[in-house]
Design an enzyme around this catalytic site. Structure first.
Site, mmCIF file in Angstrom:
data_model
loop_
_atom_site.group_PDB
_atom_site.id
_atom_site.type_symbol
_atom_site.label_atom_id
_atom_site.label_comp_id
_atom_site.label_asym_id
_atom_site.label_seq_id
_atom_site.Cartn_x
_atom_site.Cartn_y
_atom_site.Cartn_z
ATOM 1 N N LYS A 121 0.824 -1.204 0.000
ATOM 2 C CA LYS A 121 0.000 0.000 0.000
ATOM 3 C C LYS A 121 0.859 1.254 0.000
ATOM 4 C CE LYS A 121 -1.679 2.647 3.004
ATOM 5 N NZ LYS A 121 -2.217 3.281 4.216
ATOM 6 N N ASP A 139 -6.670 1.174 1.394
ATOM 7 C CA ASP A 139 -6.599 1.273 2.846
ATOM 8 C C ASP A 139 -7.910 0.782 3.439
ATOM 9 O OD1 ASP A 139 -8.454 3.268 2.448
ATOM 10 O OD2 ASP A 139 -7.381 4.780 3.614
#
Length: 217
Positions: A121, A139
């Site tokens: 991420k 997220d």
């Protein structure tokens, strides 16, 4: 409504709500963005932005951060969650960037994900926002909303990312992931909506009566 139709409606509504998508973390270049994203794990962007001015004043580059050292980094970032681990990661990743990448943040997923404290991420955020490469960082907000909107079955963030990349045009990814985050924070929060309350949830599923149980990432 088919999944593709829901995705198109989401894209249309988010573009109306958030035509501009400023990054919520303060940074000046790829290195300071990387540091800010590493620090943002399990912390609010607001809190990170309160801490980073002093950190970046003392260590605006990988070389300076490496020389600052783990203990001094820790003293500055101590108010943040997981500060000890983050200080260790920042000291080590700065050393690697300086010694193995000539002081420049690497511009590939593979090299970024080899850095301490940098997962997929974080690498995706840096690739998309610092370098402009197509990426779709997922997220907790995006993972939750994608399930509520019926865009993924949400077994894990990797699957959510893959499903969203199939549904949305590549040209929209870098902006869209921020638009979804903004919407999730403002309108479709973990407690404020259960898949039946916010405007987009109601538009996509007008007849939904039962709350959507979010599968953990």
């Amino acid at each position: 409504m088919l999944k593709k139709e829901r995705a198109a409606r989401v894209l249309e509504r988010l573009e109306e709500l958030y035509p501009e998508t400023p990054i919520p973390l303060d940074y000046a270049d790829p290195f300071t963005l990387l540091v800010a994203v590493v620090l943002s794990a399990q912390c609010t962007d607001k809190k990170v932005n309160e801490i980073t001015p002093e950190l970046f004043r003392q260590a605006p580059t990988a070389k300076a951060m490496w020389k600052l050292g783990e203990q001094q980094i820790l003293e500055i970032i101590r108010p943040l969650g997981l500060s000890k681990q983050k200080a260790k990661s920042l000291a080590r990743l700065s050393e690697i960037i300086e010694t193995e990448h000539n002081g420049r943040v690497p511009e590939t997923f593979e090299a970024l994900e080899l850095l301490p404290g940098v997962g997929h991420k974080t690498a995706s955020v840096v690739m998309s926002q610092a370098f402009g490469h197509p990426a779709f960082p997922v997220d907790t907000h995006i993972h939750r909303l994608a399930q509520r909107w019926g865009l993924t079955n949400g077994k894990n963030v990797s699957q959510t990312e893959a499903d969203l990349k199939k549904l949305f045009p590549e040209t929209s990814w870098n902006k869209l992931h921020l638009q979804i985050i903004f919407y999730g924070r403002e309108h479709c929060t973990a407690r404020g909506c259960d898949g039946t309350r916010c405007a987009i949830c109601r538009e996509l599923y007008p007849n939904r009566k039962r709350p959507v149980e979010t599968k953990k990432a």
